[in-house]
Scaffold this motif. Structure first.
Motif, PDB file in Angstrom:
ATOM      1  N   ARG A  66       0.778  -1.060  -0.012  1.00 54.39           N
ATOM      2  CA  ARG A  66      -0.188   0.002  -0.020  1.00 54.39           C
ATOM      3  C   ARG A  66       0.725   1.264  -0.078  1.00 54.39           C
ATOM      4  NH1 ARG A  66      -3.136  -3.606   2.960  1.00 54.39           N
ATOM      5  NH2 ARG A  66      -2.483  -2.899   4.991  1.00 54.39           N
ATOM      6  N   THR A  67       2.161   1.187   0.775  1.00 51.97           N
ATOM      7  CA  THR A  67       2.808   2.430   0.799  1.00 51.97           C
ATOM      8  C   THR A  67       3.661   2.648  -0.761  1.00 51.97           C
ATOM      9  OG1 THR A  67       3.255   2.147   2.878  1.00 51.97           O
ATOM     10  CG2 THR A  67       4.896   3.272   1.860  1.00 51.97           C
ATOM     11  N   LEU A  68       3.889   1.322  -1.314  1.00 52.63           N
ATOM     12  CA  LEU A  68       4.641   1.327  -2.674  1.00 52.63           C
ATOM     13  C   LEU A  68       3.593   2.196  -3.657  1.00 52.63           C
ATOM     14  CD1 LEU A  68       6.217  -2.363  -2.827  1.00 52.63           C
ATOM     15  CD2 LEU A  68       7.420   0.011  -2.480  1.00 52.63           C
ATOM     16  N   ASP A  69       2.310   1.505  -3.649  1.00 53.48           N
ATOM     17  CA  ASP A  69       1.308   2.329  -4.282  1.00 53.48           C
ATOM     18  C   ASP A  69       1.298   3.931  -4.118  1.00 53.48           C
ATOM     19  OD1 ASP A  69       0.497  -0.204  -5.376  1.00 53.48           O
ATOM     20  OD2 ASP A  69      -1.329  -0.405  -4.047  1.00 53.48           O
ATOM     21  N   ALA A  70       1.342   4.130  -2.858  1.00 53.94           N
ATOM     22  CA  ALA A  70       1.278   5.670  -2.651  1.00 53.94           C
ATOM     23  C   ALA A  70       2.459   6.438  -3.255  1.00 53.94           C
ATOM     24  CB  ALA A  70       1.565   6.040  -1.000  1.00 53.94           C
ATOM     25  N   ILE A  71       3.631   5.973  -3.315  1.00 60.66           N
ATOM     26  CA  ILE A  71       4.887   6.207  -3.561  1.00 60.66           C
ATOM     27  C   ILE A  71       4.950   6.367  -5.107  1.00 60.66           C
ATOM     28  CG2 ILE A  71       7.395   5.776  -4.162  1.00 60.66           C
ATOM     29  CD1 ILE A  71       7.414   4.560  -0.967  1.00 60.66           C
ATOM     30  N   ASP A  72       4.094   5.218  -5.896  1.00 57.48           N
ATOM     31  CA  ASP A  72       4.131   5.483  -7.344  1.00 57.48           C
ATOM     32  C   ASP A  72       3.072   6.449  -7.653  1.00 57.48           C
ATOM     33  OD1 ASP A  72       6.064   3.683  -8.010  1.00 57.48           O
ATOM     34  OD2 ASP A  72       4.744   2.000  -8.667  1.00 57.48           O
ATOM     35  N   GLU A  73       2.028   6.728  -7.000  1.00 64.49           N
ATOM     36  CA  GLU A  73       1.095   7.616  -7.251  1.00 64.49           C
ATOM     37  C   GLU A  73       1.595   8.991  -7.439  1.00 64.49           C
ATOM     38  OE1 GLU A  73      -3.043   9.517  -5.277  1.00 64.49           O
ATOM     39  OE2 GLU A  73      -2.702   7.231  -5.281  1.00 64.49           O
ATOM     40  N   THR A  74       2.652   9.588  -6.406  1.00 62.86           N
ATOM     41  CA  THR A  74       3.033  10.525  -6.382  1.00 62.86           C
ATOM     42  C   THR A  74       4.314  10.524  -7.522  1.00 62.86           C
ATOM     43  OG1 THR A  74       3.181  10.766  -3.971  1.00 62.86           O
ATOM     44  CG2 THR A  74       4.802  12.051  -4.762  1.00 62.86           C
ATOM     45  N   ALA A  75       4.902   9.657  -7.912  1.00 68.39           N
ATOM     46  CA  ALA A  75       5.973   9.537  -8.763  1.00 68.39           C
ATOM     47  C   ALA A  75       5.164   9.910 -10.174  1.00 68.39           C
ATOM     48  CB  ALA A  75       6.573   8.328  -9.029  1.00 68.39           C
ATOM     49  N   ARG A  76       4.125   9.288 -10.596  1.00 67.16           N
ATOM     50  CA  ARG A  76       3.274   9.530 -11.809  1.00 67.16           C
ATOM     51  C   ARG A  76       2.909  10.882 -11.937  1.00 67.16           C
ATOM     52  NH1 ARG A  76       1.511   4.422 -10.658  1.00 67.16           N
ATOM     53  NH2 ARG A  76      -0.238   4.997  -9.369  1.00 67.16           N
ATOM     54  N   ALA A  77       2.598  11.454 -10.588  1.00 68.33           N
ATOM     55  CA  ALA A  77       1.894  13.010 -10.657  1.00 68.33           C
ATOM     56  C   ALA A  77       3.363  14.133 -11.021  1.00 68.33           C
ATOM     57  CB  ALA A  77       1.466  13.335  -9.328  1.00 68.33           C
ATOM     58  N   ASN A  78       4.496  13.471 -10.721  1.00 65.88           N
ATOM     59  CA  ASN A  78       5.683  14.515 -10.693  1.00 65.88           C
ATOM     60  C   ASN A  78       6.503  13.858 -12.083  1.00 65.88           C
ATOM     61  OD1 ASN A  78       5.472  15.758  -8.306  1.00 65.88           O
ATOM     62  ND2 ASN A  78       6.551  14.066  -7.214  1.00 65.88           N
ATOM     63  N   GLY A  79       5.744  13.174 -13.017  1.00 64.43           N
ATOM     64  CA  GLY A  79       6.486  12.591 -14.234  1.00 64.43           C
ATOM     65  C   GLY A  79       7.913  11.715 -14.021  1.00 64.43           C
ATOM     66  N   GLU A  80       7.697  11.137 -12.949  1.00 58.68           N
ATOM     67  CA  GLU A  80       8.714  10.264 -12.567  1.00 58.68           C
ATOM     68  C   GLU A  80       8.447   8.592 -13.095  1.00 58.68           C
ATOM     69  OE1 GLU A  80      10.496  12.840  -8.810  1.00 58.68           O
ATOM     70  OE2 GLU A  80       9.559  11.033  -8.819  1.00 58.68           O
ATOM     71  N   PRO A  81       9.541   7.807 -13.228  1.00 63.74           N
ATOM     72  CA  PRO A  81       9.090   6.374 -13.393  1.00 63.74           C
ATOM     73  C   PRO A  81       8.739   5.779 -12.175  1.00 63.74           C
ATOM     74  CG  PRO A  81      11.645   6.690 -13.273  1.00 63.74           C
ATOM     75  CD  PRO A  81      10.939   8.226 -13.457  1.00 63.74           C
ATOM     76  N   GLU A  82       7.855   4.619 -12.348  1.00 62.36           N
ATOM     77  CA  GLU A  82       7.407   3.937 -11.068  1.00 62.36           C
ATOM     78  C   GLU A  82       8.708   3.309 -10.296  1.00 62.36           C
ATOM     79  OE1 GLU A  82       4.743   0.687 -12.201  1.00 62.36           O
ATOM     80  OE2 GLU A  82       4.149   2.170 -13.850  1.00 62.36           O
ATOM     81  N   LEU A  83       8.530   3.375  -9.042  1.00 60.76           N
ATOM     82  CA  LEU A  83       9.672   2.734  -8.424  1.00 60.76           C
ATOM     83  C   LEU A  83       9.154   1.304  -7.783  1.00 60.76           C
ATOM     84  CD1 LEU A  83      10.856   5.763  -6.546  1.00 60.76           C
ATOM     85  CD2 LEU A  83      12.142   4.351  -8.134  1.00 60.76           C
ATOM     86  N   ALA A  84       8.004   0.978  -7.485  1.00 58.79           N
ATOM     87  CA  ALA A  84       7.275  -0.148  -6.829  1.00 58.79           C
ATOM     88  C   ALA A  84       7.887  -1.273  -7.735  1.00 58.79           C
ATOM     89  CB  ALA A  84       5.731  -0.094  -6.701  1.00 58.79           C
ATOM     90  N   VAL A  85       7.893  -1.187  -8.965  1.00 65.13           N
ATOM     91  CA  VAL A  85       8.383  -2.257  -9.887  1.00 65.13           C
ATOM     92  C   VAL A  85       9.844  -2.772  -9.416  1.00 65.13           C
ATOM     93  CG1 VAL A  85       9.681  -0.989 -11.731  1.00 65.13           C
ATOM     94  CG2 VAL A  85       8.559  -2.928 -12.526  1.00 65.13           C
ATOM     95  N   LEU A  86      10.440  -2.043  -8.791  1.00 64.35           N
ATOM     96  CA  LEU A  86      11.790  -2.476  -8.260  1.00 64.35           C
ATOM     97  C   LEU A  86      11.724  -3.666  -7.150  1.00 64.35           C
ATOM     98  CD1 LEU A  86      13.790   0.879  -8.248  1.00 64.35           C
ATOM     99  CD2 LEU A  86      13.589  -1.151 -10.069  1.00 64.35           C
ATOM    100  N   VAL A  87      10.180  -3.821  -6.627  1.00 65.42           N
ATOM    101  CA  VAL A  87      10.258  -4.665  -5.437  1.00 65.42           C
ATOM    102  C   VAL A  87       9.693  -5.865  -5.946  1.00 65.42           C
ATOM    103  CG1 VAL A  87       9.295  -5.151  -2.996  1.00 65.42           C
ATOM    104  CG2 VAL A  87       9.966  -2.864  -3.781  1.00 65.42           C
TER     105      VAL A  87
END
Length: 135
Positions: A66-87
């Motif tokens: 759930r925390t990884l989802d929140a991190i990716d949501e913020t990344a998408r909003a900032n135009g950054e690549p996903e990070l949860a895919v690393l786990v």
């Protein structure tokens, strides 16, 4: 092999939870993911939980997700690549089922060679992006 009562209760989520605040610490988890991306490495769920001070249990993994989802949501909003895919899972180096649900960029099976190619492509995007931003 018999499990102790404490192990059973911990794995089932029935035990006293203790301090699990690290599982909700977006900044700390994001920092760990950024370190992994800059190294060009994926990490297993078990490794990530270990870095947060926990041993692997399914309830803790679900909270981490759930925390990884929140991190990716913020990344998408900032135009950054996903990070949860690393786990990823240790067994096949793929993210778990929850990561795949609701995706619009992939329509295949969630396991196997095609899935691994897709995950590796997204991981490489994260590696490239964050390695260019090294301090």
């Amino acid at each position: 092999m018999d499990k102790s009562l404490a192990e059973f209760l911990d794995e089932s989520g029935l035990s006293q939870p203790g301090d699990t605040s690290a599982l909700y610490d977006v900044e700390r988890i994001r920092a760990l993911l950024l370190e992994a991306a800059k190294r060009g490495e994926a990490v297993s769920y078990s490794e990530m939980l270990g870095k947060l001070g926990f041993r692997f249990t399914r309830p803790k993994m679900r909270t981490l997700c759930r925390t990884l989802d929140a991190i990716d949501e913020t990344a998408r909003a900032n135009g950054e690549p996903e990070l949860a895919v690393l786990v990823v899972r240790e067994s096949d180096r793929l993210p778990g089922q929850g990561w795949w649900t609701g995706r619009t960029d992939y329509r295949g099976e969630w396991t196997g060679r095609e899935a691994l190619r897709h995950v590796e492509k997204l991981q490489q995007q994260a590696f490239d992006y964050w390695q260019r931003r090294r301090a």
